[in-house]
Design a protein around this motif. Structure first.
Motif, mmCIF file in Angstrom:
data_model
loop_
_atom_site.group_PDB
_atom_site.id
_atom_site.type_symbol
_atom_site.label_atom_id
_atom_site.label_comp_id
_atom_site.label_asym_id
_atom_site.label_seq_id
_atom_site.Cartn_x
_atom_site.Cartn_y
_atom_site.Cartn_z
ATOM 1 N N UNK A 35 0.820 -1.318 -0.398
ATOM 2 C CA UNK A 35 0.093 0.247 0.253
ATOM 3 C C UNK A 35 0.570 1.136 -0.113
ATOM 4 N N UNK A 36 0.225 2.459 -0.589
ATOM 5 C CA UNK A 36 1.198 3.044 -0.598
ATOM 6 C C UNK A 36 0.827 4.195 0.507
ATOM 7 N N UNK A 37 1.688 4.871 0.921
ATOM 8 C CA UNK A 37 1.841 5.736 2.549
ATOM 9 C C UNK A 37 1.859 7.224 2.491
ATOM 10 N N UNK A 38 1.226 7.703 2.770
ATOM 11 C CA UNK A 38 0.795 9.556 2.603
ATOM 12 C C UNK A 38 2.190 9.956 4.029
ATOM 13 N N UNK A 39 2.246 9.504 4.464
ATOM 14 C CA UNK A 39 2.829 10.038 5.448
ATOM 15 C C UNK A 39 4.552 9.451 5.288
ATOM 16 N N UNK A 40 4.970 10.706 5.326
ATOM 17 C CA UNK A 40 6.428 9.911 4.952
ATOM 18 C C UNK A 40 7.633 10.064 6.091
ATOM 19 N N UNK A 41 7.342 10.621 7.115
ATOM 20 C CA UNK A 41 7.397 11.165 8.376
ATOM 21 C C UNK A 41 8.155 9.609 9.080
ATOM 22 N N UNK A 42 8.452 9.501 10.522
ATOM 23 C CA UNK A 42 9.245 9.012 10.859
ATOM 24 C C UNK A 42 7.634 7.950 11.705
ATOM 25 N N UNK A 43 6.924 8.248 11.830
ATOM 26 C CA UNK A 43 5.493 8.178 12.080
ATOM 27 C C UNK A 43 6.032 7.404 13.330
ATOM 28 N N UNK A 151 6.105 18.265 17.702
ATOM 29 C CA UNK A 151 6.052 17.508 15.875
ATOM 30 C C UNK A 151 7.054 16.111 16.715
ATOM 31 N N UNK A 152 7.007 14.834 15.421
ATOM 32 C CA UNK A 152 7.855 14.247 16.117
ATOM 33 C C UNK A 152 9.492 13.984 15.190
ATOM 34 N N UNK A 153 9.480 15.442 14.583
ATOM 35 C CA UNK A 153 11.156 15.617 14.339
ATOM 36 C C UNK A 153 11.261 17.017 13.850
ATOM 37 N N UNK A 154 12.564 17.126 14.905
ATOM 38 C CA UNK A 154 12.397 18.774 14.556
ATOM 39 C C UNK A 154 11.855 19.692 13.122
ATOM 40 N N UNK A 155 11.732 20.039 13.260
ATOM 41 C CA UNK A 155 11.057 20.689 11.967
ATOM 42 C C UNK A 155 11.130 22.564 11.657
ATOM 43 N N UNK A 156 11.962 23.041 10.952
ATOM 44 C CA UNK A 156 12.245 24.236 10.649
ATOM 45 C C UNK A 156 10.887 24.642 10.210
ATOM 46 N N UNK A 157 10.415 24.672 9.643
ATOM 47 C CA UNK A 157 9.158 25.035 8.358
ATOM 48 C C UNK A 157 8.400 24.962 9.371
ATOM 49 N N UNK A 158 7.772 23.839 10.161
ATOM 50 C CA UNK A 158 6.840 24.352 11.466
ATOM 51 C C UNK A 158 7.135 25.762 12.108
ATOM 52 N N UNK A 159 8.613 26.156 12.299
ATOM 53 C CA UNK A 159 8.631 27.426 13.741
ATOM 54 C C UNK A 159 8.330 28.061 12.609
ATOM 55 N N UNK A 160 9.290 28.102 11.350
ATOM 56 C CA UNK A 160 8.432 28.857 10.402
ATOM 57 C C UNK A 160 7.336 29.367 9.608
#
Length: 246
Positions: A35-43, A151-160
């Protein structure tokens, strides 16, 4: 209130998730599908081998991967793993005046360019007084005890994004960060400060600036259908308390 519902879903047992985009699932007939997984993060905390999952069959018969992984059951509770769903559900809730913490929205639009750092706001609307409301949506799936975290990983984009929401408040608009807590086994929310201290500190500053922090409680409801298929619906019954850890 059901905001979005998917029908005709297939049940299976998760074997493994790998290469970020892929998950092997044993279907009820014993065959194995990728199956395709759209969540490419750590999960992190979202799955283990042997968990029950729900897959959406592809509408395009020519697609290489015949299924998309939508949700996984963890110890009797459901976790949503389809990353496109939070924005869709929040936008639908705003259109139906059913978004917890932000009543009375109208003229709802999505993916609108804004800000000095070249971002797109997830949901843009007007409130009852005609003020512009900027809503950034974050998919929060990490769990630690009773807490849902982001977040579940460091997110500079989220901080922006938090900085840009604060800039909109300073310009006289309304801003909100909507954490779509995409699992049913937590009862409070906070930033994952151990993972990304900078994000946690920026979230605190945003709240002090006047950005509304909305930890959305997400209800995932499954129902059996004819032929061994399933439906899955998304509801937003309210807000989780924001309880700072540590």
């Amino acid at each position: 209130m059901i905001l979005i519902e998917k029908t005709g879903l297939v049940q299976g047992t998760l074997i493994q998730r790998y290469k970020r985009f892929l998950a092997d699932v044993r279907l009820e007939d014993g065959s194995v599908a990728t199956a395709h997984t759209t969540n490419t993060g750590s999960m992190k905390t979202c799955w283990e081998s042997g968990d029950r999952v729900l897959l959406e069959p592809a509408s395009n018969p020519a697609r290489k991967l015949k299924y998309t992984w939508l949700a996984v059951e963890r110890a009797g509770a459901w976790v949503g793993v389809e990353t496109g769903m939070p924005n869709r559900v929040v936008a639908q809730a705003a259109r139906q005046d059913a978004l917890p913490g932000l009543p009375g929205l109208r003229e709802v639009r999505t993916e609108v360019k804004y800000g000095a750092e070249s971002s797109r706001i997830d949901v843009l609307a007007l409130d009852g007084e005609g003020r512009t409301v900027f809503i950034e949506v974050k998919n929060a799936t990490l769990k630690d005890g009773a807490w849902g975290l982001f977040p579940d990983a460091v997110t500079e984009r989220g901080t922006k994004h938090l900085r840009e929401l604060q800039a909109m408040v300073r310009e006289g608009h309304r801003s909100a960060i909507a954490f779509f807590v995409h699992r049913t086994d937590v009862d409070r929310f906070d930033a994952a400060r151990e993972i990304d201290p900078a994000y946690g500190a920026e979230l605190d500053r945003a709240a002090e600036t006047g950005v509304s922090v909305l930890p959305l409680a997400v209800r995932l409801v499954t129902r059996p259908q004819a032929g061994g298929l399933w439906s899955l619906s998304w509801e937003l019954p309210g807000l989780l308390p924001w309880v700072r850890r540590g």
